[in-house]
Design an enzyme around this catalytic site. Sequence first.
Site, short mmCIF file in Angstrom:
data_model
loop_
_atom_site.label_atom_id
_atom_site.label_comp_id
_atom_site.label_asym_id
_atom_site.label_seq_id
_atom_site.Cartn_x
_atom_site.Cartn_y
_atom_site.Cartn_z
N GLU A 1 7.87 -6.84 -5.82
CA GLU A 1 8.83 -7.87 -6.27
C GLU A 1 8.25 -8.65 -7.45
OE1 GLU A 1 11.85 -8.59 -5.24
OE2 GLU A 1 12.05 -7.49 -3.34
N LEU B 1 16.38 -8.89 -7.70
CA LEU B 1 14.96 -9.16 -7.41
C LEU B 1 14.72 -10.66 -7.31
CD1 LEU B 1 13.25 -6.52 -9.73
CD2 LEU B 1 13.23 -6.52 -7.24
N PHE C 1 16.91 0.06 -1.85
CA PHE C 1 17.11 -0.37 -3.24
C PHE C 1 16.11 0.37 -4.10
CE2 PHE C 1 16.33 -3.37 -6.73
CZ PHE C 1 17.59 -3.91 -7.00
N SER D 1 10.36 -7.67 4.99
CA SER D 1 10.73 -6.71 3.94
C SER D 1 12.03 -5.99 4.29
CB SER D 1 9.64 -5.64 3.76
OG SER D 1 8.46 -6.21 3.30
P1 FAD Z 1 1.90 -1.16 -12.18
O1 FAD Z 1 3.12 -1.66 -12.84
O2 FAD Z 1 1.30 0.13 -12.64
O3 FAD Z 1 0.78 -2.30 -12.30
C1 FAD Z 1 -0.59 -2.07 -11.98
C2 FAD Z 1 -1.38 -3.32 -12.39
O4 FAD Z 1 -1.24 -3.53 -13.81
C3 FAD Z 1 -0.85 -4.58 -11.72
O5 FAD Z 1 -1.92 -5.44 -11.44
C4 FAD Z 1 0.03 -5.20 -12.80
O6 FAD Z 1 0.19 -6.60 -12.66
C5 FAD Z 1 -0.77 -4.84 -14.06
N1 FAD Z 1 0.08 -4.84 -15.25
C6 FAD Z 1 1.12 -4.03 -15.56
N2 FAD Z 1 1.66 -4.36 -16.74
C7 FAD Z 1 0.94 -5.42 -17.21
C8 FAD Z 1 1.01 -6.25 -18.37
N3 FAD Z 1 1.96 -6.07 -19.30
N4 FAD Z 1 0.12 -7.26 -18.50
C9 FAD Z 1 -0.82 -7.47 -17.55
N5 FAD Z 1 -0.95 -6.74 -16.42
C10 FAD Z 1 -0.07 -5.73 -16.26
N6 FAD Z 1 10.24 -0.94 -5.45
C11 FAD Z 1 11.59 -0.78 -5.35
O7 FAD Z 1 12.27 -0.50 -6.33
N7 FAD Z 1 12.21 -0.90 -4.11
C12 FAD Z 1 11.53 -1.19 -2.97
O8 FAD Z 1 12.13 -1.29 -1.89
C13 FAD Z 1 10.10 -1.35 -3.06
N8 FAD Z 1 9.35 -1.56 -1.93
C14 FAD Z 1 7.97 -1.53 -2.01
C15 FAD Z 1 7.20 -1.50 -0.83
C16 FAD Z 1 5.82 -1.38 -0.90
C17 FAD Z 1 5.02 -1.29 0.36
C18 FAD Z 1 5.17 -1.34 -2.18
C19 FAD Z 1 3.67 -1.20 -2.29
C20 FAD Z 1 5.93 -1.37 -3.34
C21 FAD Z 1 7.32 -1.44 -3.28
N9 FAD Z 1 8.10 -1.36 -4.45
C22 FAD Z 1 9.49 -1.22 -4.34
C23 FAD Z 1 7.47 -1.17 -5.75
C24 FAD Z 1 6.85 -2.43 -6.35
O9 FAD Z 1 7.85 -3.30 -6.78
C25 FAD Z 1 5.88 -1.99 -7.46
O10 FAD Z 1 4.75 -1.45 -6.80
C26 FAD Z 1 5.49 -3.12 -8.38
O11 FAD Z 1 6.57 -3.48 -9.22
C27 FAD Z 1 4.28 -2.77 -9.27
O12 FAD Z 1 4.48 -1.55 -9.88
P2 FAD Z 1 3.32 -0.43 -9.83
O13 FAD Z 1 2.91 -0.28 -8.42
O14 FAD Z 1 3.83 0.74 -10.57
O15 FAD Z 1 2.11 -1.11 -10.60
#
Ligand code: FAD
Length: 391
Positions: A370, A246, A133, A95
Amino acid sequence: MPSEQISDFCRIDELLSPEERLVRDSVRNFVQQKFLPRVRQCYRDGTFPSELIPDLGELGIFGITIKGYGCPGLSYLAYGLAMQELEAGDSGLRSFASVQGGLSMTALNLFGSEEQKKKYLPELARAKLLSCFGLTEPDFGSNPGGMITRAKKDGDRWVINGTKMWITNGSVANIAIVWAKTGEDSKSVRGFIVPTDAKGFKANKIEGKLSMRASVTSELVLEDVRVPADAMLPGAAGLTGPLSCLNHARFGIAWGSLGAARACYEEALSYAKNRVQFSKPIAGYQLTQQKLADMLTEITKGQLLAWRVAKLLDAGQGKHFHISMAKRNNVAISLDIARQARSILGGNGILDEYGALRHAANLETVYTYEGTHEMHTLILGEQITGIAAFE
Ligand code: FAD
């Protein structure tokens, strides 16, 4: 087949150039000699081994596909192989590289001005400068187009306000690539290079993680952060900007996750050969053999998919949906392999003396970040049917 080649069952090694093998071997040596002896303690402490950052810079793996600006300009396959070896160590190590090279440097390379590239890329390539990022927000993960962070022009400066969540390397970075809207709709999303020592910028380390413990993850808070006009990346307008970055990182993850899977498979195989229950080693029971056969088959299939996507990208023909297929499949099978490996280790599998459960816990994050597994399903669904099912 010599036992050390057993996890290269279909001789994928023969598909690599001497240069690609060299990259793979040098990263593998680094991981085995320097990283693995530290990872258990780092995982317990919830820290990244920052003393290894200069070594990572020396490896030449940040911005590995970028030509010029102090970057090696190697193939996508070399990039994938490097990620595979890093993640055989830990997903947190991969990562670190995905953010520095795959996301931030890609943003600068694709969308930065000539001055921005000359100023930042060589320093980032050598890890003299660290980056993060910032795209995700507390209320906008899968749907980054809804982001609240705003950049407003004030004379010759941009003033940025907002909160970014889950930002890898956020508390160790010198610069943050922050994505913000300059208007109301998602077409106005722009990228900004924000020094992390700017007034009004705060990075709060996220505590309590049960996954990716050897990686720093932070919340970024920006309150009236003022940056000069030339801090904006001129080439990126709209969500295509961050999504292109991404894609680059996701390709690395498609390879990387298989490194974690391979480490779990090899650990489980070695354990199974030595652990005697009833009359013989557990490797001699059909149920264990079925697990090992499934694991090795899935790793090999995943590598061949990732190899093909690398070749398409190297030929300029790789598309985002190829990357989605590889990220989605390879992370899911790697997570399954890590859990299977843990089961072969029995009770010992829950100890951090072994890697299986650490890798499985990490891969839970990789499944979600991602682009979640579900989002990649929808990307593939749209490609297959021509109908978007996101909303
Ligand atoms: P949500 O978007 O709330 O999703 C929750 C659930 O709902 C998931 O199962 C998802 O698939 C589902 N879901 C959402 N929309 C739909 C749909 N339309 N249809 C069906 N299912 C759906 N982000 C950055 O910008 N930079 C980073 O460096 C970075 N590093 C990270 C490091 C870690 C350890 C973690 C945990 C996350 C990191 N992220 C980073 C963020 C990561 O990209 C997000 O957690 C991810 O995009 C999911 O977003 P969310 O957690 O808000 O989940």
